[in-house]
Design a protein around this motif. Structure first.
Motif, PDB file in Angstrom:
ATOM      1  N   ASP A 104       0.135  11.860 -20.418  1.00 56.00           N
ATOM      2  CA  ASP A 104       0.286  13.158 -19.757  1.00 56.00           C
ATOM      3  C   ASP A 104      -0.994  13.965 -19.986  1.00 56.00           C
ATOM      4  O   ASP A 104      -1.219  14.504 -21.069  1.00 56.00           O
ATOM      5  CB  ASP A 104       1.504  13.878 -20.352  1.00 56.00           C
ATOM      6  CG  ASP A 104       2.390  14.501 -19.303  1.00 56.00           C
ATOM      7  OD1 ASP A 104       2.135  14.321 -18.105  1.00 56.00           O
ATOM      8  OD2 ASP A 104       3.355  15.176 -19.699  1.00 56.00           O
ATOM      9  N   TYR A 136       2.876  16.782 -16.862  1.00 57.18           N
ATOM     10  CA  TYR A 136       1.771  17.665 -16.485  1.00 57.18           C
ATOM     11  C   TYR A 136       0.564  16.797 -16.149  1.00 57.18           C
ATOM     12  O   TYR A 136      -0.261  16.519 -16.982  1.00 57.18           O
ATOM     13  CB  TYR A 136       1.458  18.630 -17.629  1.00 57.18           C
ATOM     14  CG  TYR A 136       0.745  19.906 -17.201  1.00 57.18           C
ATOM     15  CD1 TYR A 136       0.134  20.004 -15.951  1.00 57.18           C
ATOM     16  CD2 TYR A 136       0.696  20.999 -18.043  1.00 57.18           C
ATOM     17  CE1 TYR A 136      -0.509  21.163 -15.561  1.00 57.18           C
ATOM     18  CE2 TYR A 136       0.040  22.177 -17.657  1.00 57.18           C
ATOM     19  CZ  TYR A 136      -0.558  22.246 -16.416  1.00 57.18           C
ATOM     20  OH  TYR A 136      -1.204  23.392 -16.022  1.00 57.18           O
ATOM     21  N   TYR A 137       0.524  16.375 -14.892  1.00 52.77           N
ATOM     22  CA  TYR A 137      -0.447  15.424 -14.367  1.00 52.77           C
ATOM     23  C   TYR A 137      -0.388  14.103 -15.142  1.00 52.77           C
ATOM     24  O   TYR A 137      -1.262  13.814 -15.972  1.00 52.77           O
ATOM     25  CB  TYR A 137      -1.874  15.965 -14.372  1.00 52.77           C
ATOM     26  CG  TYR A 137      -2.816  15.096 -13.546  1.00 52.77           C
ATOM     27  CD1 TYR A 137      -2.970  15.313 -12.190  1.00 52.77           C
ATOM     28  CD2 TYR A 137      -3.498  14.033 -14.114  1.00 52.77           C
ATOM     29  CE1 TYR A 137      -3.803  14.504 -11.424  1.00 52.77           C
ATOM     30  CE2 TYR A 137      -4.332  13.213 -13.357  1.00 52.77           C
ATOM     31  CZ  TYR A 137      -4.470  13.448 -12.013  1.00 52.77           C
ATOM     32  OH  TYR A 137      -5.277  12.641 -11.257  1.00 52.77           O
ATOM     33  N   HIS A 189       3.297  15.697 -10.458  1.00 54.46           N
ATOM     34  CA  HIS A 189       3.889  15.702 -11.793  1.00 54.46           C
ATOM     35  C   HIS A 189       5.170  14.853 -11.829  1.00 54.46           C
ATOM     36  O   HIS A 189       6.164  15.237 -12.437  1.00 54.46           O
ATOM     37  CB  HIS A 189       4.183  17.141 -12.252  1.00 54.46           C
ATOM     38  CG  HIS A 189       3.049  18.084 -12.011  1.00 54.46           C
ATOM     39  ND1 HIS A 189       1.830  17.969 -12.651  1.00 54.46           N
ATOM     40  CD2 HIS A 189       2.925  19.145 -11.158  1.00 54.46           C
ATOM     41  CE1 HIS A 189       1.018  18.928 -12.222  1.00 54.46           C
ATOM     42  NE2 HIS A 189       1.647  19.644 -11.309  1.00 54.46           N
ATOM     43  N   TYR A 202      -2.669  16.886 -19.001  1.00 56.07           N
ATOM     44  CA  TYR A 202      -2.874  18.279 -19.379  1.00 56.07           C
ATOM     45  C   TYR A 202      -2.014  18.727 -20.564  1.00 56.07           C
ATOM     46  O   TYR A 202      -2.376  19.681 -21.257  1.00 56.07           O
ATOM     47  CB  TYR A 202      -2.633  19.196 -18.180  1.00 56.07           C
ATOM     48  CG  TYR A 202      -3.735  19.116 -17.155  1.00 56.07           C
ATOM     49  CD1 TYR A 202      -5.027  19.538 -17.447  1.00 56.07           C
ATOM     50  CD2 TYR A 202      -3.497  18.590 -15.893  1.00 56.07           C
ATOM     51  CE1 TYR A 202      -6.047  19.447 -16.502  1.00 56.07           C
ATOM     52  CE2 TYR A 202      -4.505  18.491 -14.950  1.00 56.07           C
ATOM     53  CZ  TYR A 202      -5.774  18.925 -15.261  1.00 56.07           C
ATOM     54  OH  TYR A 202      -6.782  18.829 -14.330  1.00 56.07           O
ATOM     55  N   SER A 203      -0.885  18.053 -20.817  1.00 55.21           N
ATOM     56  CA  SER A 203      -0.088  18.412 -21.996  1.00 55.21           C
ATOM     57  C   SER A 203      -0.605  17.728 -23.249  1.00 55.21           C
ATOM     58  O   SER A 203      -0.288  18.138 -24.366  1.00 55.21           O
ATOM     59  CB  SER A 203       1.388  18.047 -21.784  1.00 55.21           C
ATOM     60  OG  SER A 203       1.570  16.641 -21.842  1.00 55.21           O
ATOM     61  N   PRO A 209       5.151  21.401 -13.509  1.00 51.45           N
ATOM     62  CA  PRO A 209       4.338  20.946 -14.635  1.00 51.45           C
ATOM     63  C   PRO A 209       4.887  21.452 -15.960  1.00 51.45           C
ATOM     64  O   PRO A 209       5.343  22.595 -16.068  1.00 51.45           O
ATOM     65  CB  PRO A 209       2.962  21.540 -14.339  1.00 51.45           C
ATOM     66  CG  PRO A 209       3.225  22.719 -13.469  1.00 51.45           C
ATOM     67  CD  PRO A 209       4.422  22.355 -12.651  1.00 51.45           C
ATOM     68  N   GLY A 210       4.869  20.589 -16.972  1.00 50.44           N
ATOM     69  CA  GLY A 210       5.369  20.976 -18.283  1.00 50.44           C
ATOM     70  C   GLY A 210       5.531  19.773 -19.180  1.00 50.44           C
ATOM     71  O   GLY A 210       5.001  18.693 -18.899  1.00 50.44           O
ATOM     72  N   GLN A 266       9.830  17.091 -17.329  1.00 50.77           N
ATOM     73  CA  GLN A 266       8.575  17.599 -16.776  1.00 50.77           C
ATOM     74  C   GLN A 266       7.392  16.765 -17.274  1.00 50.77           C
ATOM     75  O   GLN A 266       7.351  16.355 -18.437  1.00 50.77           O
ATOM     76  CB  GLN A 266       8.360  19.052 -17.185  1.00 50.77           C
ATOM     77  CG  GLN A 266       9.371  20.019 -16.607  1.00 50.77           C
ATOM     78  CD  GLN A 266       9.153  21.417 -17.124  1.00 50.77           C
ATOM     79  OE1 GLN A 266       8.777  21.625 -18.266  1.00 50.77           O
ATOM     80  NE2 GLN A 266       9.378  22.415 -16.271  1.00 50.77           N
TER      81      GLN A 266
END
Length: 214
Positions: free
Chosen positions: A139, A114-115, A80, A141-142, A101-102, A112
């Motif tokens: 990003d 997230y992948y 991340h 996953y976000s 992650p964020g 942050q």
């Protein structure tokens, strides 16, 4: 993208993300040879160090500002973080991401991701000095498109609501536009590089899940 073209020692090469091996490799187009240039194959981790001692966790994408650059930016997926490989010193450091992650914006070290799954850069105007600062991040996953400003060391969010964005490219349209491929949206979105505007080049599949349904 998982590979970028660079001139290395006056030879055209491909720098390649070997995600499953947690490594970065260099392919010489002229010599048809492949060498390891960063990471420890088959060992996931996070370590800023000399390139061959550094560690990654599923590096997913690379970006450069121009073909003669000595700097390669790396989206380090499961760490991340956004990393930097300096080919002139053969060292790796972290330029953004706390590792948690964020979707937090702010100073690069605390921000942050997230992948982070894709990177794009804004070409500097011809003849400019020090203009190579804007790095765009998809990003996964976000579902957000982010901007990392290397000059100010700040991360901001340009667009939200993408459906697992997995590819990105800079387009010289309307002052700068990002084409973003939504993996599960089965679509290609257009995001203004300055933020505040989003549309679709290829509209979403009506049967695809929305971002808030995942």
């Amino acid at each position: 993208m998982g590979a970028v073209v660079l001139n290395v020692n006056r030879t055209e090469c491909l720098v390649i993300c070997d995600a499953g091996n947690h490594a970065i490799r260099l392919y010489s187009i002229e010599g048809a040879t492949v060498v390891l240039i960063a990471g420890v194959p088959e060992h996931a981790g996070w370590l800023d160090a000399a390139a061959l001692d550094s560690m990654f966790n599923h590096p997913s994408a690379l970006a450069v500002f121009n073909i003669n650059s000595s700097t390669v930016l790396i989206a380090d997926g499961y760490n991340h973080r956004i990393r930097r490989l300096d080919l002139s010193t053969m060292t790796v450091d972290t330029v953004a991401g706390s590792g948690s992650p964020g979707a937090l914006d702010g100073p690069a070290a605390q921000a942050q991701f997230y992948y982070p799954s894709a990177l794009a850069t804004q070409p500097a105007p011809a003849g400019s000095v020090g203009g190579e600062n804007m790095v765009y991040v998809s990003d996964f996953y976000s579902g957000n498109v982010r901007l990392l400003n290397l000059a100010t060391a700040q991360v901001t969010t340009l667009a939200t609501g993408r459906v697992y964005p997995y590819g990105m490219a800079w387009l010289p349209l309307a002052g700068g536009t990002l084409a973003v491929a939504d993996h599960l949206g089965h679509s290609i979105g257009l995001v203004a590089a300055a933020g505040g505007s989003a549309s679709y080049l290829v509209p979403p599949d009506p049967d695809a899940p929305a971002a808030d349904e995942l």
